[in-house]
Design an enzyme around this catalytic site. Sequence first.
Site, PDB file in Angstrom:
ATOM      1  N   ASP A  32       0.756  -1.210  -0.178  1.00  0.00           N
ATOM      2  CA  ASP A  32      -0.083  -0.002   0.079  1.00  0.00           C
ATOM      3  C   ASP A  32       1.085   1.379   0.415  1.00  0.00           C
ATOM      4  O   ASP A  32       1.363   1.247   0.642  1.00  0.00           O
ATOM      5  CB  ASP A  32      -1.198   0.285   1.181  1.00  0.00           C
ATOM      6  CG  ASP A  32      -2.298   0.981   1.826  1.00  0.00           C
ATOM      7  OD1 ASP A  32      -2.071   2.270   0.202  1.00  0.00           O
ATOM      8  OD2 ASP A  32      -1.976   1.562   2.099  1.00  0.00           O
ATOM      9  N   GLU A  92      -1.197  -1.435  -5.043  1.00  0.00           N
ATOM     10  CA  GLU A  92      -2.896  -0.628  -4.890  1.00  0.00           C
ATOM     11  C   GLU A  92      -2.674   0.752  -5.824  1.00  0.00           C
ATOM     12  O   GLU A  92      -1.800   0.957  -5.995  1.00  0.00           O
ATOM     13  CB  GLU A  92      -2.808   0.032  -3.808  1.00  0.00           C
ATOM     14  CG  GLU A  92      -4.191   0.672  -3.629  1.00  0.00           C
ATOM     15  CD  GLU A  92      -4.401   1.532  -2.634  1.00  0.00           C
ATOM     16  OE1 GLU A  92      -5.008   2.493  -1.892  1.00  0.00           O
ATOM     17  OE2 GLU A  92      -4.621   0.796  -0.871  1.00  0.00           O
ATOM     18  N   ASP A 165      -1.772   0.950   7.562  1.00  0.00           N
ATOM     19  CA  ASP A 165      -1.384   0.929   5.945  1.00  0.00           C
ATOM     20  C   ASP A 165      -1.334  -0.144   5.123  1.00  0.00           C
ATOM     21  O   ASP A 165      -1.279  -1.401   4.939  1.00  0.00           O
ATOM     22  CB  ASP A 165      -0.315   1.600   6.037  1.00  0.00           C
ATOM     23  CG  ASP A 165      -0.992   2.721   6.246  1.00  0.00           C
ATOM     24  OD1 ASP A 165      -1.354   3.897   5.433  1.00  0.00           O
ATOM     25  OD2 ASP A 165      -0.197   3.946   7.387  1.00  0.00           O
TER      26      ASP A 165
END
Length: 170
Positions: A32, A92, A165
């Site tokens: 991420d 992501e 996260d």
Amino acid sequence: RRPTVFPALGRVRLGARRIRKRRGGMRVLGIDPGTAATGYGIVEEREDGLHAVRFGAITSPANLPFAQRLLRIYRDLRTLVTDLRPDCAAVEAVFFARNVQSALRLGQARGVALLVLAEAGVEIHEYSALEVKKAVTSFGQAQKDQVQRMVQMFLRLPEPPQPADAADAL
């Protein structure tokens, strides 16, 4: 296979490799990306289900120059990939940002992550936050705490993964 290190160039190359089933199953690295915190999580498939191998976030002080933040992300991710040898990675994808400056910085952090994976020959898959949230919680607009609780349940963790996260990366 041990990584090939090129000290003069400061690069590590694992060489191209096919996705393989290791003894316990496939190992996936989730990332991420972010400049303040880049979440990461390694999940491994085993006979009894999915297991979190390692997770956390790469952080840097806000007063650190931006280039140094990117360098920290690069070095830490490179170490993770070299040490844990994922079969593939999920990163992501960025489809939304609050402002242009944020989008540019996020894109640069994401580019560093993609570079590390490409150098190591790791197969990359990209997913939007909405796709991930929908897959994990069945609701694309889920809040961070909902994602954390579902990840905790799926991976049978004693508590929700922290920071958020890391949960997003898992």
